[in-house]
Design an enzyme around this catalytic site. Sequence first.
Site, mmCIF file in Angstrom:
data_model
loop_
_atom_site.group_PDB
_atom_site.id
_atom_site.type_symbol
_atom_site.label_atom_id
_atom_site.label_comp_id
_atom_site.label_asym_id
_atom_site.label_seq_id
_atom_site.Cartn_x
_atom_site.Cartn_y
_atom_site.Cartn_z
ATOM 1 N N VAL A 5 -1.926 -20.886 97.792
ATOM 2 C CA VAL A 5 -3.281 -20.362 97.564
ATOM 3 C C VAL A 5 -4.016 -21.205 96.528
ATOM 4 O O VAL A 5 -5.058 -20.814 96.016
ATOM 5 C CB VAL A 5 -3.226 -18.878 97.097
ATOM 6 C CG1 VAL A 5 -2.607 -18.000 98.180
ATOM 7 C CG2 VAL A 5 -2.467 -18.729 95.779
ATOM 8 N N ASP A 6 -3.461 -22.405 96.233
ATOM 9 C CA ASP A 6 -3.977 -23.198 95.114
ATOM 10 C C ASP A 6 -5.111 -24.152 95.485
ATOM 11 O O ASP A 6 -5.722 -24.757 94.603
ATOM 12 C CB ASP A 6 -2.826 -23.982 94.451
ATOM 13 C CG ASP A 6 -2.002 -24.792 95.451
ATOM 14 O OD1 ASP A 6 -2.592 -25.372 96.394
ATOM 15 O OD2 ASP A 6 -0.772 -24.844 95.288
ATOM 16 N N THR A 47 4.997 -27.663 93.318
ATOM 17 C CA THR A 47 5.746 -27.592 92.058
ATOM 18 C C THR A 47 5.530 -28.848 91.208
ATOM 19 O O THR A 47 5.455 -28.759 89.982
ATOM 20 C CB THR A 47 7.249 -27.329 92.278
ATOM 21 O OG1 THR A 47 7.707 -28.159 93.334
ATOM 22 C CG2 THR A 47 7.524 -25.893 92.629
ATOM 23 N N ALA A 90 5.557 -23.353 98.722
ATOM 24 C CA ALA A 90 5.469 -23.474 97.266
ATOM 25 C C ALA A 90 5.994 -24.810 96.743
ATOM 26 O O ALA A 90 5.469 -25.359 95.776
ATOM 27 C CB ALA A 90 6.215 -22.322 96.601
ATOM 28 N N ARG A 111 8.771 -17.175 93.731
ATOM 29 C CA ARG A 111 9.901 -16.609 94.464
ATOM 30 C C ARG A 111 11.189 -17.393 94.242
ATOM 31 O O ARG A 111 12.255 -16.954 94.649
ATOM 32 C CB ARG A 111 9.621 -16.611 95.967
ATOM 33 C CG ARG A 111 8.475 -15.731 96.382
ATOM 34 C CD ARG A 111 8.104 -16.075 97.825
ATOM 35 N NE ARG A 111 6.814 -15.522 98.187
ATOM 36 C CZ ARG A 111 6.646 -14.330 98.743
ATOM 37 N NH1 ARG A 111 7.678 -13.571 98.983
ATOM 38 N NH2 ARG A 111 5.449 -13.895 99.053
ATOM 39 N N ILE A 155 10.168 -34.014 97.332
ATOM 40 C CA ILE A 155 8.963 -34.063 98.163
ATOM 41 C C ILE A 155 7.998 -35.162 97.725
ATOM 42 O O ILE A 155 7.408 -35.852 98.559
ATOM 43 C CB ILE A 155 8.271 -32.683 98.126
ATOM 44 C CG1 ILE A 155 9.151 -31.654 98.841
ATOM 45 C CG2 ILE A 155 6.885 -32.729 98.759
ATOM 46 C CD1 ILE A 155 8.771 -30.217 98.583
ATOM 47 N N CYS A 206 -21.819 -4.111 94.426
ATOM 48 C CA CYS A 206 -21.590 -2.701 94.784
ATOM 49 C C CYS A 206 -20.720 -1.943 93.793
ATOM 50 O O CYS A 206 -20.494 -0.750 93.962
ATOM 51 C CB CYS A 206 -20.984 -2.611 96.183
ATOM 52 S SG CYS A 206 -19.222 -2.970 96.244
ATOM 53 N N CYS A 241 -14.617 -8.823 97.113
ATOM 54 C CA CYS A 241 -14.767 -7.401 96.806
ATOM 55 C C CYS A 241 -14.006 -6.596 97.853
ATOM 56 O O CYS A 241 -14.174 -6.827 99.053
ATOM 57 C CB CYS A 241 -16.237 -7.002 96.803
ATOM 58 S SG CYS A 241 -16.472 -5.215 96.602
ATOM 59 N N HIS A 301 -2.171 -17.525 103.363
ATOM 60 C CA HIS A 301 -2.148 -16.495 102.319
ATOM 61 C C HIS A 301 -3.441 -16.464 101.514
ATOM 62 O O HIS A 301 -3.472 -15.952 100.398
ATOM 63 C CB HIS A 301 -0.929 -16.691 101.409
ATOM 64 C CG HIS A 301 0.377 -16.488 102.127
ATOM 65 N ND1 HIS A 301 1.598 -16.865 101.606
ATOM 66 C CD2 HIS A 301 0.658 -15.956 103.349
ATOM 67 C CE1 HIS A 301 2.564 -16.579 102.473
ATOM 68 N NE2 HIS A 301 2.008 -16.031 103.535
HETATM 69 ZN ZN LIG Z 1 -18.808 -5.220 96.515
#
Ligand SMILES: [Zn+2]
Length: 242
Positions: A93-94, A16, A12, A24, A228, A147, A119, A111
């Site tokens: 996840v960015d 930043t 993370a 967290r 950093i 779906c 889905c 992650h």
């Molecule tokens: Zn689906």
Amino acid sequence: MGKPLVAVFSGAGMSTDSGIPDYRGPQGLWRREPDAEKLVTYEYYMADPEIRRRSWLMRAELAALGARPNAAHLAVAALERGGTPVRVITQNVDGLHQLAGTPARKVFELHGTARSVVCTDCHARSGMDEALARVAAGEPDPACRACGGILKAATVMFGQRLDPVVLGQAMAVAKGCQVFIAVGSTLQVQPAASLAGMAAEAGARLIIVNAEETPYDSLADEVVREPIGTALPALLTRIAAG
Ligand SMILES: [Zn+2]
């Protein structure tokens, strides 16, 4: 002699400076609002439409930040472009490593990614932008167009296992690299964190760039506490120069 394979493991703290909050961390959302953790916990998310509604709003808020890669992401991309073999293993996840220019095939997202939606039923993937447009247009909990199943961000939520393929690739990188740089991670979330130990055991030079202590500091060849955004570019310039 060829250039060393450099593995950059980012947490993370890497993002930043791009304005992405560390949920967290000491000021993190999870500390201020413990209930918020439910928004990214698979069991609650699947069971409760109200949790999903709030989770989509959180995604919309994060997307609205319009986060851009910072100096540290750009320095990693520049190292790769300069001809040093680089692999990125990230807990983030960015998608900012790829936006900075590091080729997607060299980025292993432990992650998952918040830039896609999946889905939970038929596993069809689509763009986060499209899902958020539906939320903005009045669908609080958009369903899969194929779906009707429950959609979620393509992230690994609490209560979900890491993708074994991605984890296997990350382990291979950790064992095969000559330099392993852990950046902006407290190295406390397993099994991701143990990659640092794996790399050191396999003989890699272990460098830790993090404001706070980590459980792997004693194993490290070098520990950097400076910010950093300045420390990582300087370190990578030094590595590129050999
Ligand atoms: Zn689906």
